[in-house]
Each structure stands twice: as structure tokens, then as C-alpha cells.
Design an enzyme around this catalytic site. Structure first.
Site, short mmCIF file in Angstrom:
data_model
loop_
_atom_site.label_atom_id
_atom_site.label_comp_id
_atom_site.label_asym_id
_atom_site.label_seq_id
_atom_site.Cartn_x
_atom_site.Cartn_y
_atom_site.Cartn_z
N LYS A 24 0.83 -1.21 0.00
CA LYS A 24 0.00 0.00 0.00
C LYS A 24 0.86 1.25 0.00
O LYS A 24 0.60 2.21 -0.75
CB LYS A 24 -0.91 0.01 1.22
N ASN A 25 1.88 1.28 0.84
CA ASN A 25 2.68 2.49 0.98
C ASN A 25 3.61 2.73 -0.20
O ASN A 25 4.24 3.79 -0.28
CB ASN A 25 3.49 2.44 2.28
N ARG B 205 -4.51 10.39 4.26
CA ARG B 205 -3.24 11.10 4.37
C ARG B 205 -2.35 10.89 3.14
O ARG B 205 -1.67 11.82 2.70
CB ARG B 205 -2.49 10.65 5.63
N CYS C 20 -5.40 7.97 9.60
CA CYS C 20 -5.53 7.38 10.93
C CYS C 20 -5.19 8.41 12.01
O CYS C 20 -4.35 9.28 11.82
CB CYS C 20 -4.58 6.19 11.09
N ARG D 4 0.92 14.47 12.25
CA ARG D 4 1.85 14.19 11.16
C ARG D 4 1.86 15.39 10.22
O ARG D 4 1.26 15.36 9.15
CB ARG D 4 1.44 12.90 10.43
N PRO D 5 2.48 16.47 10.64
CA PRO D 5 2.44 17.70 9.85
C PRO D 5 3.15 17.52 8.52
O PRO D 5 4.00 16.64 8.35
CB PRO D 5 3.16 18.72 10.74
N ILE D 6 2.77 18.38 7.57
CA ILE D 6 3.38 18.32 6.24
C ILE D 6 4.37 19.46 6.06
O ILE D 6 4.68 19.83 4.93
CB ILE D 6 2.31 18.34 5.14
N ASP D 7 4.90 19.99 7.17
CA ASP D 7 5.82 21.12 7.07
C ASP D 7 7.07 20.79 6.27
O ASP D 7 7.59 21.64 5.54
CB ASP D 7 6.19 21.65 8.46
N LEU D 8 7.57 19.54 6.38
CA LEU D 8 8.77 19.19 5.62
C LEU D 8 8.47 19.07 4.13
O LEU D 8 9.32 19.39 3.29
CB LEU D 8 9.37 17.90 6.15
N ASP E 239 4.87 0.63 12.02
CA ASP E 239 3.66 -0.04 11.53
C ASP E 239 3.55 -1.49 11.99
O ASP E 239 2.52 -2.13 11.75
CB ASP E 239 3.61 0.00 10.00
N ILE F 45 8.27 7.21 16.69
CA ILE F 45 7.84 7.82 15.43
C ILE F 45 6.56 8.63 15.62
O ILE F 45 6.52 9.82 15.30
CB ILE F 45 7.63 6.74 14.34
N ARG G 209 -8.28 -0.46 4.67
CA ARG G 209 -7.41 0.54 4.04
C ARG G 209 -6.05 -0.05 3.70
O ARG G 209 -5.38 0.43 2.79
CB ARG G 209 -7.22 1.74 4.95
#
Length: 420
Positions: free
Chosen positions: A22-23, A91, A115, A120-124, A306, A328, A398
Site C-alpha cells: 500500500k505504501n 493522508r 488514521c 503528522r504535519p506536512i511542514d517538511l 507499523d 515515530i 485501508r
């Protein structure tokens, strides 16, 4: 919402074949937006997240077909604005940001969901886009990035919890069409990032160093269509390996990639689990006695976050004291209260779960909070005496392709209850 009813106490026996990752498949599907030509992706798992991503690509103007494990995409014409209601639910949908910026030089994408396992910010991601020359604004639930020209740059993507996997993917996908050379330092090293780089390279991208902390991308004028087979899902592989040990069974896992799971297999062996390998096939069985182990989740090639919840179930069944430390995601112990319903003795101290193992688990109704917690509760139900009902399993759908059917073929007494 559907639920799973499990009558536990039956060891798993037999063979299981691992599905595509999936990932890996979600960013690869997003990468098809980088070319107007046809792309074909094979070994695609039948998951709700894949269906969501297909709808997102279609909403952007791409022609998308999903059939019998194969996804075909042709993004001849694109809209730069993503569908808010689709994207906010998943996400992984944030990975359309890089391809849209790379090809269209602009993108407007809603902030993603997924989830509930901690922030889990997207700043990077946005830092990388800015470094490539894009202007970034956030408002009304959307991220808007735009530029006249993307220019290669040196970009550092290290974060508080280590490198960002989707951030690395996003920056890599934007950079393949930028002018000049981009170097990503502290890049994620996960196999899924390597698989994406391989797919992009087959499209004509110039990428060196994927799988290492430094990735170098030399921009090209355009990319072309290609065909690709997705790597096996290492987390599904880990889940079935742990389930075999937890139920005192013996399962032969076909088509996985044991070389992607060194940390998990090492901890299983330390715990007294017997793992034998032959090529891409491995057989997992519990040894004479289980032993407690301490686990700390880390970026690849460390123990994957995970697989943390699944490993916690095995330690709950193992006599002695184990400690699992989550480095994490700070809220990834939501399954602990549900495991306690089944009789597990687990306490939380800061980033660590203290597990006093060896207690017998007994069936009870439980509620899944996220994707991997769902898998852990299923394993616990399989090992418990009596009946366990795992509710809210849409999380499970999912990330695991027909897991209840695969478990039934291994002898599990598991039934999906569909609610209207």
C-alpha cells in the site's frame, strides 16, 4: 460499519501470499500525473485507499482503470485543484502535491486526513517545495503551491522523528522535472521510496542514491509512460509472521521480501520464534518457549512503527516483562486500552509501553482506532480464548487486502459481519 467476529484459540497453518505494498502503490499512482502518457501498475492490492487514490486521480482529469490487480492511468490533461472531500479523508493523498507542482507548476490540495495516530504535519513537504522555488500558502483547509519555474536545490528533510517518507516522495516527484540538480539530505530510506524512484527512473527520471540518506535528482524536460510491478507489502508480511507465532501455528509466507524486514525478523528470533528463509519464501513457527524482548520503533532499517502494535500482542502472550518504545508517532498506543479488554497487562509510561506478559487472553468486543491497531486486535482475537468482535474495521480494509479471507485459508475461524 463492518466488523470481524473471531473465534480464537486455533493455530494458523498453511501458506499465504503477500499482496503489493500500500505504501508503495499510492505515491506511484500519484507519480503517473507527471506524464501525459499511459502508465500501467501491476500487483496493486484491492484496498479502499487504492480506490480513493483512483478517484482522486480521476477528479484531477486523469483516465483511470482499476481491474484485477492492475491500475492503468493516462493523465493527458490535468486540473491543478484536488477534490477537497476525497483528499481530506486519506493522508497518502498529499503525495499528489509534488507531481502537480512538477508538471503544472501549481497545485491546490486540501490538508489530508487518515488514521488518528498523532500529529503528522506536512511542514517538511512544504519546506521542500519552497526550496525548489515554489510559493506556499495555506488557508481554508487547502495548501496552495505555485511557481513559474522549479529550480534544483539542496534540501534537508530531517524531522523530529527522523526522515519523512511521504515528504521524500513528494520532493523527489517535484524535482524530477525541475531545472538543475536537487540533493535531498536526510532522505527516507524505506523500500517504498526506492520503489517509487525505480518507477520514476523507468519514466525517464535521473535519480541516484534512493535507499540511502542522500538522493540526487537531475531534472529532465519530460517523462514518458511505463509499466511497473509494485513491491510486496513488508508490513503485511510482518503481520502474518507475528500472527503465526502468536497463535502457536506454522505459516509459510510466499512472495514477501524478507530482506525488507531484518529488524522485525531479528526481534522475532530473539523472542524465540523460528524463522526459516528460502529466497522470497519464509516459514514462521513458534519455538518451545517465547522470551520477552524490548523494541524501539525507528526509521528504516529499524523496527517499523507499523509493526509495533502487532508485536505488542505477541509480547502480551510472552511470560516476562517487555518494553516497547514508540519513537515515530506519539499517539500510537491507542490499541493498549482495547488489548486490556482482552486481558493484556500493559501500562504506558511516556513513550513506552510496559508489558507484563504471559496472561491468557479472553475474547471481548473491541474497537479499532487505526490501521495497524486493527491488525493487532485481529491477532489478539485469534490468540484469545472465546469470541472477539473487532469493530470499525474500515481501517483494516485501508491497508490489508482481504485479510479475513487469507486468515480463513490458514484455518482461522473469522467471519465478516456486514452492517447496512
Amino acid at each position: 460499519m463492518d466488523s470481524l467476529l473471531i473465534k480464537g484459540g486455533v493455530p494458523l497453518h498453511g501458506d499465504v501470499t503477500i499482496s503489493g505494498a500500500k505504501n508503495a502503490v499510492l505515491p506511484i499512482m500519484a507519480a503517473t500525473l507527471l506524464t501525459p502518457e499511459r502508465c500501467v501498475i501491476r500487483r496493486v492490492p484491492d484496498l479502499s485507499d487504492v480506490q480513493f487514490m483512483a478517484k482522486i486521480l480521476a477528479s484531477l482529469g486523469a483516465s483511470v482503470s482499476v481491474k484485477d490487480g492492475t491500475v492503468t492511468v493516462r493523465a493527458a490533461k490535468l486540473k491543478p485543484i484536488g477534490n477537497y472531500d476525497l483528499i481530506r479523508k486519506m493522508r497518502g493523498s498529499i503525495c499528489i502535491l509534488g507531481p502537480l507542482l512538477g508538471r503544472q507548476h501549481q497545485a491546490k490540495v486540501s490538508l489530508p486526513g487518515g488514521c488518528v495516530i498523532g500529529p503528522r504535519p506536512i511542514d517538511l513537504h512544504l519546506k521542500g517545495m519552497r526550496n525548489l522555488g515554489a510559493a506556499v500558502t495555506i488557508g481554508n483547509g487547502y495548501v496552495h503551491v505555485h511557481t513559474k519555474r522549479l529550480i534544483g536545490a539542496d534540501i534537508f528533510l530531517g524531522g523530529r522523528a527522523g526522515p519523512t517518507v511521504l515528504g521524500t516522495a513528494n520532493v523527489m516527484m517535484a524535482a524530477v522535472l525541475a531545472d538543475g540538480v536537487t540533493t535531498i539530505e536526510s532522505a527516507a530510506c524505506e523500500p517504498e521510496v526506492v520503489d517509487l524512484a525505480y518507477f520514476l527512473s523507468k519514466m525517464g527520471a535521473k535519480i541516484v542514491g534512493a535507499g540511502s540518506p542522500t538522493i540526487t535528482i537531475t531534472g529532465v524536460k519530460e517523462l514518458h509512460g511505463t509499466e511497473h510491478e509494485v513491491i510486496p507489502d513488508r508490513i503485511e508480511t510482518a503481520t502474518f509472521a507475528i500472527a503465526a507465532a502468536a497463535t502457536d501455528g506454522e505459516v509459510t509466507i510466499q512472495g514477501g521480501r524478507p530482506d525488507h524486514l531484518h529488524a522485525v525478523l531479528d526481534k522475532l528470533r530473539d523472542a524465540g520464534v523460528q524463522v526459516s528463509r528460502k529466497g522470497l519464501t519464509m516459514t514462521v513457527r513458534r519455538g518451545k518457549t517465547l522470551k520477552p524482548v524490548d523494541v524501539t520503533t525507528l526509521p528504516y532499517s529499524g523496527f517499523p512503527t507499523d509493526a509495533q502494535a502487532q508485536m505488542m500482542v505477541l509480547m502480551a502472550l510472552t511470560p516476562g516483562l517487555s518494553i516497547i518504545t514508540e519513537r515515530i508517532f506519539e499517539s500510537r498506543f491507542m490499541h493498549v486500552s482495547e488489548l486490556s479488554r482482552l486481558g493484556a497487562d500493559i501500562s504506558i509510561e511516556g513513550p513506552s509501553a510496559i508489558i507484563k506478559g504471559g496472561r491468557r487472553l479472553s475474547g471481548a468486543p473491541v474497537m479499532a482506532s487505526d490501521l495497524r491497531a486493527s491488525a493487532a486486535l485481529v491477532i489478539a482475537g485469534l490468540a484469545a480464548q472465546g469470541s472477539t468482535q473487532v469493530n470499525r474495521i474500515y481501517h483494516l480494509d485501508r491497508g490489508y487486502e482481504k485479510i479475513d479471507g487469507k486468515l480463513r485459508r490458514l484455518g482461522a475461524r473469522i467471519k465478516r459481519i456486514q452492517e447496512t
